[in-house]
Design an enzyme around this catalytic site. Structure first.
Site, PDB file in Angstrom:
ATOM      1  N   ASP A  67      51.530  37.419  32.589  1.00 49.34           N
ATOM      2  CA  ASP A  67      52.310  36.255  32.177  1.00 49.34           C
ATOM      3  C   ASP A  67      52.295  35.160  33.236  1.00 49.34           C
ATOM      4  OD1 ASP A  67      53.819  37.707  34.001  1.00 49.34           O
ATOM      5  OD2 ASP A  67      55.313  38.328  32.561  1.00 49.34           O
ATOM      6  N   ASN A 136      66.691  44.242  30.942  1.00 50.16           N
ATOM      7  CA  ASN A 136      66.961  44.222  29.494  1.00 50.16           C
ATOM      8  C   ASN A 136      65.820  44.854  28.681  1.00 50.16           C
ATOM      9  OD1 ASN A 136      64.954  42.296  29.592  1.00 50.16           O
ATOM     10  ND2 ASN A 136      66.201  40.589  28.885  1.00 50.16           N
ATOM     11  N   HIS A 138      62.555  44.144  28.881  1.00 47.46           N
ATOM     12  CA  HIS A 138      61.377  43.320  28.560  1.00 47.46           C
ATOM     13  C   HIS A 138      60.161  43.787  29.363  1.00 47.46           C
ATOM     14  CE1 HIS A 138      62.505  40.460  32.007  1.00 47.46           C
ATOM     15  NE2 HIS A 138      61.228  40.677  32.236  1.00 47.46           N
ATOM     16  N   GLU A 143      60.577  39.358  25.391  1.00 51.23           N
ATOM     17  CA  GLU A 143      62.025  39.507  25.504  1.00 51.23           C
ATOM     18  C   GLU A 143      62.604  40.251  24.295  1.00 51.23           C
ATOM     19  OE1 GLU A 143      63.519  38.869  28.176  1.00 51.23           O
ATOM     20  OE2 GLU A 143      63.530  36.762  28.767  1.00 51.23           O
TER      21      GLU A 143
END
Ligand code: GLP
Length: 241
Positions: A67, A136, A138, A143
């Site tokens: 990314d 979380n 991801h 996400e």
């Protein structure tokens, strides 16, 4: 899915460096997916510490990072590309033309995502991808939410993700980009081997859910349960009890 526990982050980083170097030794044209973040720092340190004889020759290896932020100035230290140069690329004999990276400042970001997917396909697909995990759940910048994107795409970052990337931007939240480009879930799941690394107590809940929870878009890493060759490497603090 195999879980490999280690006493600490250094032991984990050493074992991962051994695995990646062995993969390069076995397949000099390895196509390798790479992560950023704090977790892989010790892994990159381990790779830098190895001589060319100890770690296979990188001259034919191709890499693709997961990314990149959107609209960060080319010289900015917070860019993932800058991180990778500092941590790995400047220290191994990887050919500059073999480094695959998403250009977050491309004039047409949709075309940039399509170019990246094609570049991975043209390289023969990813042989091995190393992933970190967000608190979380991801992976890359996929996400949690009601749906996931299959392929490389543009995405908005959630507040916890922006907060955990703050250190790259002088600890100033307002400087952290709101958007990023990321490989998609199918891009990641099509890698022939996947290794996810997690260290520290902040990751224990995400690791527990990814291993045993339902497969859900609300915890993107849970999709690794569907992969036929996925390994989760954890230190003691991140290890679910
Ligand atoms: C970022 C990256 C992810 C990384 C995650 C965890 O959001 N895009 O690829 O896995 O952070 O980072 P850390 O290792 O710093 O906890």
């Amino acid at each position: 899915m195999i879980i490999q526990p280690y006493d600490d982050g250094i032991a984990l980083a050493r074992a991962l460096a051994v695995r990646v170097c062995a993969a390069i030794e076995e397949r000099p044209h390895l196509v390798l997916g790479l992560p950023t973040g704090r977790t892989p720092l010790q892994f990159y340190e381990q790779l830098r510490g190895r001589s060319r004889e100890q770690c296979a020759d990188w001259s034919r290896v191709r890499t693709f990072n997961l990314d990149e932020f959107v609209a960060v100035a080319p010289g900015a230290a917070g860019r993932y590309r800058a991180y990778m140069q500092r941590e790995l690329f400047d220290h191994v004999n990887l050919a500059p033309g073999h480094i695959g990276f998403l250009q977050g400042d491309a004039p047409d970001l949709d075309a940039e995502c399509a170019r990246y997917e094609q570049a991975i396909a043209d390289a023969g697909g990813l042989d091995l991808i190393v992933l970190g995990i967000g608190t979380n759940g991801h992976i890359g910048f996929n996400e949690p939410g009601p749906s996931l994107e299959a392929r490389t795409h543009r995405t908005r970052l959630l507040p916890p993700t922006r907060a955990s990337n703050r250190a790259l931007f002088d600890d100033r939240m307002e400087q952290v980009p709101a958007e990023a480009l990321s490989m998609g879930m199918a891009t990641i799941l099509h890698a022939r081997q996947v290794v996810l690394i997690a260290t520290g107590a902040t990751k224990v809940s995400a690791v527990a859910q990814l291993m045993t929870g339902p497969i859900t878009t609300e915890l993107p890493a849970s999709f690794l349960q569907l992969h036929p060759d996925a390994t989760v490497m954890v230190d003691a603090a991140a290890s679910p009890r």
